[in-house]
Design an enzyme around this catalytic site. Structure first.
Site, PDB file in Angstrom:
ATOM      1  N   HIS A   1     -19.305  26.884   2.888  1.00 19.74           N
ATOM      2  CA  HIS A   1     -19.569  27.100   4.611  1.00 19.74           C
ATOM      3  C   HIS A   1     -18.042  26.943   5.336  1.00 19.74           C
ATOM      4  O   HIS A   1     -18.094  26.392   6.273  1.00 19.74           O
ATOM      5  CB  HIS A   1     -20.744  26.130   4.965  1.00 19.74           C
ATOM      6  CG  HIS A   1     -21.951  26.217   4.262  1.00 19.74           C
ATOM      7  ND1 HIS A   1     -22.759  27.174   4.571  1.00 19.74           N
ATOM      8  CD2 HIS A   1     -22.683  25.541   3.303  1.00 19.74           C
ATOM      9  CE1 HIS A   1     -23.954  27.030   3.835  1.00 19.74           C
ATOM     10  NE2 HIS A   1     -23.771  26.003   3.092  1.00 19.74           N
TER      11      HIS A   1
ATOM     12  N   ARG B   1       3.174  -4.804   3.205  1.00 15.58           N
ATOM     13  CA  ARG B   1       2.742  -4.857   4.488  1.00 15.58           C
ATOM     14  C   ARG B   1       3.544  -4.351   5.434  1.00 15.58           C
ATOM     15  O   ARG B   1       3.095  -4.263   6.717  1.00 15.58           O
ATOM     16  CB  ARG B   1       2.733  -6.508   5.045  1.00 15.58           C
ATOM     17  CG  ARG B   1       2.000  -7.308   3.872  1.00 15.58           C
ATOM     18  CD  ARG B   1       1.744  -8.807   4.356  1.00 15.58           C
ATOM     19  NE  ARG B   1       1.151  -8.906   5.733  1.00 15.58           N
ATOM     20  CZ  ARG B   1      -0.179  -9.196   6.011  1.00 15.58           C
ATOM     21  NH1 ARG B   1      -0.932  -9.101   5.174  1.00 15.58           N
ATOM     22  NH2 ARG B   1      -0.797  -9.178   7.099  1.00 15.58           N
TER      23      ARG B   1
ATOM     24  N   TRP C   1       6.160  -3.256  10.065  1.00 13.71           N
ATOM     25  CA  TRP C   1       5.513  -1.924  10.306  1.00 13.71           C
ATOM     26  C   TRP C   1       5.476  -1.657  11.742  1.00 13.71           C
ATOM     27  O   TRP C   1       4.531  -2.286  12.366  1.00 13.71           O
ATOM     28  CB  TRP C   1       4.282  -1.825   9.591  1.00 13.71           C
ATOM     29  CG  TRP C   1       3.732  -0.615   9.696  1.00 13.71           C
ATOM     30  CD1 TRP C   1       3.964   0.519   8.672  1.00 13.71           C
ATOM     31  CD2 TRP C   1       2.533   0.060   9.844  1.00 13.71           C
ATOM     32  NE1 TRP C   1       3.195   1.516   8.733  1.00 13.71           N
ATOM     33  CE2 TRP C   1       2.420   1.408   9.656  1.00 13.71           C
ATOM     34  CE3 TRP C   1       1.955  -0.638  11.168  1.00 13.71           C
ATOM     35  CZ2 TRP C   1       1.104   1.988  10.279  1.00 13.71           C
ATOM     36  CZ3 TRP C   1       0.798   0.161  11.692  1.00 13.71           C
ATOM     37  CH2 TRP C   1       0.508   1.340  11.252  1.00 13.71           C
TER      38      TRP C   1
ATOM     39  N   CYS D   1       2.687  -6.585   9.672  1.00 12.42           N
ATOM     40  CA  CYS D   1       4.024  -7.004   9.039  1.00 12.42           C
ATOM     41  C   CYS D   1       3.648  -8.172   8.116  1.00 12.42           C
ATOM     42  O   CYS D   1       2.688  -8.629   8.060  1.00 12.42           O
ATOM     43  CB  CYS D   1       4.797  -7.455  10.135  1.00 12.42           C
ATOM     44  SG  CYS D   1       4.865  -6.327  11.568  1.00 12.42           S
TER      45      CYS D   1
ATOM     46  N   GLU E   1     -11.999   9.655  -2.710  1.00  6.21           N
ATOM     47  CA  GLU E   1     -10.997   8.827  -3.143  1.00  6.21           C
ATOM     48  C   GLU E   1      -9.818   9.423  -3.946  1.00  6.21           C
ATOM     49  O   GLU E   1      -8.637   9.179  -3.627  1.00  6.21           O
ATOM     50  CB  GLU E   1     -11.789   7.715  -4.054  1.00  6.21           C
ATOM     51  CG  GLU E   1     -10.576   6.606  -4.541  1.00  6.21           C
ATOM     52  CD  GLU E   1      -9.913   5.791  -3.460  1.00  6.21           C
ATOM     53  OE1 GLU E   1     -10.455   5.947  -2.090  1.00  6.21           O
ATOM     54  OE2 GLU E   1      -9.118   5.140  -3.731  1.00  6.21           O
TER      55      GLU E   1
ATOM     56  N   LYS F   1      -5.971   9.502  -2.650  1.00  7.56           N
ATOM     57  CA  LYS F   1      -4.706   9.028  -3.359  1.00  7.56           C
ATOM     58  C   LYS F   1      -3.626  10.139  -3.342  1.00  7.56           C
ATOM     59  O   LYS F   1      -2.483   9.767  -3.127  1.00  7.56           O
ATOM     60  CB  LYS F   1      -5.041   8.685  -4.647  1.00  7.56           C
ATOM     61  CG  LYS F   1      -5.961   7.388  -5.084  1.00  7.56           C
ATOM     62  CD  LYS F   1      -5.427   6.141  -4.615  1.00  7.56           C
ATOM     63  CE  LYS F   1      -5.794   5.780  -3.259  1.00  7.56           C
ATOM     64  NZ  LYS F   1      -6.420   4.595  -2.898  1.00  7.56           N
TER      65      LYS F   1
ATOM     66  N   ASN G   1       3.345 -11.249  13.556  1.00  4.39           N
ATOM     67  CA  ASN G   1       2.386 -10.148  13.099  1.00  4.39           C
ATOM     68  C   ASN G   1       1.259 -10.162  13.887  1.00  4.39           C
ATOM     69  O   ASN G   1       0.498 -11.124  14.060  1.00  4.39           O
ATOM     70  CB  ASN G   1       1.940 -10.324  11.575  1.00  4.39           C
ATOM     71  CG  ASN G   1       0.983  -9.612  10.899  1.00  4.39           C
ATOM     72  OD1 ASN G   1       0.169 -10.145  10.223  1.00  4.39           O
ATOM     73  ND2 ASN G   1       1.102  -8.433  11.408  1.00  4.39           N
ATOM     74  N   GLY G   2       0.906  -8.864  14.347  1.00  2.93           N
ATOM     75  CA  GLY G   2      -0.069  -8.842  15.365  1.00  2.93           C
ATOM     76  C   GLY G   2       0.251  -7.982  16.558  1.00  2.93           C
ATOM     77  O   GLY G   2       1.124  -7.255  16.436  1.00  2.93           O
TER      78      GLY G   2
ATOM     79  N   LYS H   1      -0.493  -1.767   3.743  1.00  2.00           N
ATOM     80  CA  LYS H   1      -1.669  -1.913   2.964  1.00  2.00           C
ATOM     81  C   LYS H   1      -2.772  -2.646   3.821  1.00  2.00           C
ATOM     82  O   LYS H   1      -3.794  -2.338   3.557  1.00  2.00           O
ATOM     83  CB  LYS H   1      -1.397  -2.947   1.644  1.00  2.00           C
ATOM     84  CG  LYS H   1      -2.533  -3.139   0.953  1.00  2.00           C
ATOM     85  CD  LYS H   1      -1.960  -3.531  -0.324  1.00  2.00           C
ATOM     86  CE  LYS H   1      -3.154  -3.538  -1.366  1.00  2.00           C
ATOM     87  NZ  LYS H   1      -3.525  -2.377  -1.652  1.00  2.00           N
TER      88      LYS H   1
ATOM     89  N   GLU I   1      -2.128  10.293   0.046  1.00  2.00           N
ATOM     90  CA  GLU I   1      -1.310   8.960   0.580  1.00  2.00           C
ATOM     91  C   GLU I   1       0.004   8.868   0.070  1.00  2.00           C
ATOM     92  O   GLU I   1       1.125   8.436   0.620  1.00  2.00           O
ATOM     93  CB  GLU I   1      -1.967   7.685   0.786  1.00  2.00           C
ATOM     94  CG  GLU I   1      -2.591   7.204  -0.433  1.00  2.00           C
ATOM     95  CD  GLU I   1      -3.440   5.900  -0.138  1.00  2.00           C
ATOM     96  OE1 GLU I   1      -3.212   5.063   1.045  1.00  2.00           O
ATOM     97  OE2 GLU I   1      -4.333   5.589  -1.150  1.00  2.00           O
TER      98      GLU I   1
HETATM   99  C1  F6R Z   1      -5.966   3.416   0.586  1.00  2.00           C
HETATM  100  C2  F6R Z   1      -5.842   2.106   1.004  1.00  2.00           C
HETATM  101  C3  F6R Z   1      -6.365   1.890   2.573  1.00  2.00           C
HETATM  102  C4  F6R Z   1      -7.372   0.861   2.231  1.00  2.00           C
HETATM  103  C5  F6R Z   1      -7.687   0.727   3.880  1.00  2.00           C
HETATM  104  C6  F6R Z   1      -8.791  -0.493   4.002  1.00  2.00           C
HETATM  105  O1  F6R Z   1      -4.984   3.718  -0.831  1.00  2.00           O
HETATM  106  O2  F6R Z   1      -5.354   1.228   0.383  1.00  2.00           O
HETATM  107  O3  F6R Z   1      -7.199   3.206   2.852  1.00  2.00           O
HETATM  108  O4  F6R Z   1      -8.332   1.136   1.587  1.00  2.00           O
HETATM  109  O5  F6R Z   1      -6.764   0.406   4.678  1.00  2.00           O
HETATM  110  O6  F6R Z   1      -8.214  -1.729   3.537  1.00  2.00           O
HETATM  111  P1  F6R Z   1      -9.060  -3.018   3.062  1.00  2.00           P
HETATM  112  O7  F6R Z   1      -9.952  -2.615   1.910  1.00  2.00           O
HETATM  113  O8  F6R Z   1      -8.179  -3.998   2.658  1.00  2.00           O
HETATM  114  O9  F6R Z   1     -10.132  -3.310   4.178  1.00  2.00           O
END
Ligand code: F6R
Length: 619
Positions: A515, A33, A81, A3, A492, A496, A107-108, A614, A499
């Site tokens: 396979h 967040r 969140w 959060c 990657e 993208k 938050n937590g 995030k 998500e």
């Molecule tokens: C994808 C994304 C997440 C972060 C993951 C790790 O676009 O942003 O998959 O990469 O949550 O976050 P960090 O790098 O902050 O540890």
């Protein structure tokens, strides 16, 4: 719970806008967040606690509840969140005590909330939400009723909590104080001309305060307009001790400009941050030598290195493991953070464990790093956030310098991570004597050219924006295939698309695709290939042929001179011909842009993908 929290205490008459408006502005900046519900509490001039909260996104809720009209000098806000308790009005923060005198944002996760709830209910408290957080205001109320002052009641409450938390509380009985406590979840104090702030991230208040103090685990205290008290709590069995902490030496000035945390005319943070990659890469690479030197020297003497990361950072860790093997001759392996403890069991003394994390707060990565330390490994971090939790946990930190990343989907931080980790591999190879100067000079030269190359790739790919938007928006599935260095980039790209555009995208080693995965391929099924360097070109061509023969629609990201590859594709992202290290840093860009335009064409908001946050500080 991931959060965003904010607390503000200010001289009401000197504020640029009403306190409610300032809280709204901060919450907008923290929206990355979490954004399923939002709320605030202020103590009015008349000493009344006003709380407004609701399910929904900030702009809509703030307008409906009239955030902007609330005045006062002390207030808190929260964007959520959900983890404990669904995203509804009742579970939205702030939470209050029975008497409506204390309000708390958190938050937590408070792990012992069930037993605390039982205790509170037995004492006659009425718990109104399903959250773990609500125990906090009630505990404060309980201790106050037993004769403790508001601050002592707050500290007694903190003593009772187990788990991860960043907490900010306000209390009508001490109307000018913001009480705070931190364990694991981030919290930073901002000191500005108009007031004092406390938030999950500096971006929340960067317009108003650039002098900051990052709080550490176990710290709690209060801040007023003229006063700041930080104390550290230590437990020794059942004995708890509080010791004042002198934080003056931890005061630092944030270099990010406020503009860096706004959209500056772009429709979304994600596309803005994609466009910022040349600058992020230039800043990261300009400081790369200094940033990686200590770590490279450590690796030069080491036998084995493990890299931990989650999501995008795991993909960066994978590229790093491949590059360290190839360029530094070092045994290197990338692990998904949340799975790492299975592998860390066989750590050897002298092993190095590197946590790769944009935020420096991801709890799975933090846990892996802590475990590695306990097992005697040397630890390091590659992160974007100075003084983040992971940065403080490790022996050594190498910083990327991508600036604040607000979009939930990581873009500029990924390319910056890969750039820094590439530099690390080459420098380590040099120090280990694996690479001679004749091998390193072309790489360093290629790295110098990266920002310009990234810029050219962005412009050329953007020219195809409308084709890109059409390409994927009607598809429900896609494969992303690669070999060697191309595989983490394919992974990657698939992440993208998944998500932010909600297209099921699966990345596979191209050679493995026959396979099993190939069974799904039929006429028009999109298969994207990423071709980095020429090592595996012939093998990739066979994999492309296999897919083509089944009717796949083939899109390829490959150097423009790879003519045979191009002849097998329905569409080629023509990439500049580069050293493979430069390719691995930049070839993800078209895939980021493809995902962005697909999401936009589908009417989705790429900055607020559903169910995601995030920074993930829950297991
Ligand atoms: C994808 C994304 C997440 C972060 C993951 C790790 O676009 O942003 O998959 O990469 O949550 O976050 P960090 O790098 O902050 O540890």
């Amino acid at each position: 719970m991931v959060c965003g929290i904010i607390g503000i205490t200010a001289n009401e008459d000197s504020l640029a806008k009403p306190l409610g408006g300032l809280i709204k502005e901060a919450l907008k900046r923290l929206e990355y967040r979490g954004y399923d519900s939002v709320g605030f509490a202020v103590i009015t001039r008349g000493g009344v606690l006003e709380v407004r909260k609701s399910k929904g996104m900030i702009d809509a809720v703030a307008q409906r509840l009239g955030f902007d009209s609330f005045t006062g000098s002390t207030g808190i806000g929260h964007t959520r969140w959900a983890t404990h308790g669904g995203p509804d009005d009742r579970n939205a923060h702030p939470h209050t005590d029975c008497g409506g005198r204390v309000a708390v944002v958190h938050n937590g996760i408070i792990e012992n909330h069930r037993e605390l709830k039982e205790l509170l209910v037995a004492q006659g408290h009425e718990i109104r939400s399903e959250t773990d957080t609500e125990v906090v205001p009630h505990l404060i109320e309980l201790f106050k009723a037993r004769g403790y002052s508001p601050y002592d009641a707050f500290k007694k409450t903190v003593e009772a909590l187990r788990g991860a938390y960043a907490i900010v509380a306000i209390d009508v009985d001490e109307p000018n104080r913001l009480f705070f406590a931190r364990n694991t979840s981030p919290l930073v104090i901002g000191i500005g001309a108009q007031g004092r702030f406390i938030a999950s991230d500096v971006v929340a208040f960067i317009n108003y305060a650039r002098k900051v103090i990052v709080l550490r685990d176990g710290e709690a205290g209060y801040v007023t307009l003229n006063d700041l008290l930080v104390e550290e709590m230590t437990r020794d069995g059942d004995t708890i001790t509080w010791r004042p902490v002198d934080v003056s030496s931890r005061l630092r000035t944030v270099e990010w400009s406020p503009e860096m945390a706004t959209k500056e005319g772009y429709s979304h943070f994600m596309i803005k941050e994609i466009h910022e990659q040349p600058y992020a890469l230039a800043s990261t690479l300009a400081a790369a030598r200094e940033s990686v030197e200590s770590l490279a020297r450590l690796l030069a003497k080491s036998e084995r290195v493990l890299l931990l990361g989650a999501g995008t950072s795991y993909h960066a860790a994978l590229t790093s493991a491949l590059l360290l093997r190839k360029y530094a001759g070092l045994w290197a392996e990338a692990l998904i953070s949340s799975e790492s403890s299975w592998y860390l069991k066989t750590l050897r003394s002298g092993d190095v464990v590197i946590g790769v994390s944009q935020s420096g707060e991801t709890i799975d990565t933090l846990k892996g790093i802590k475990e590695a330390r306990v097992r005697g490994a040397l630890t390091a971090a590659v992160t974007n956030v100075i003084e983040s939790t992971i940065a403080r946990e490790v022996d050594l930190t190498a910083y990327i310098r991508a600036g604040p990343e607000i979009g939930v989907a990581a873009t500029k931080t990924f390319t910056s991570q890969v750039a820094l980790l590439s530099y690390l591999a080459v420098r380590t190879g040099e120090l280990r004597g694996v690479l001679k100067q004749s091998n390193t000079s072309p790489v360093y030269k290629a790295l110098e050219e990266i920002p310009g190359v990234a810029s050219a790739i962005i412009s050329s790919v953007e020219r195809h924006a409308s084709w890109l938007a059409d390409a994927m928006c009607t598809k429900s599935s896609a494969y992303y295939l690669g070999r060697g260095l191309g595989l983490p980039i394919a992974m990657e790209g698939a992440l993208k698309l998944k998500e932010i555009a909600y297209v099921h995208a699966e990345a596979y080693p191209a050679g493995e695709s026959k396979h099993g995965p190939i069974a799904l391929v039929e006429e028009g099924f999109p298969v994207l290939f990423v071709v980095v360097g020429s090592d595996d070109e012939d093998l990739i061509k066979s994999n492309m042929e296999e897919m083509r023969a089944r009717g796949a629609r083939i899109i390829v990201v490959s150097p423009k001179n790879a003519e045979e590859i191009s002849s097998l594709a329905d569409f080629q992202f023509e990439m500049p011909v580069l050293h493979e290290i430069a390719s691995v840093i930049t070839y993800v860009i078209p895939l980021q842009i493809l995902a962005y335009y697909t999401a936009v064409r589908k009417g989705l908001d790429p900055d607020r993908p559903r169910n995601l946050a995030k920074t993930v500080t829950v297991f």
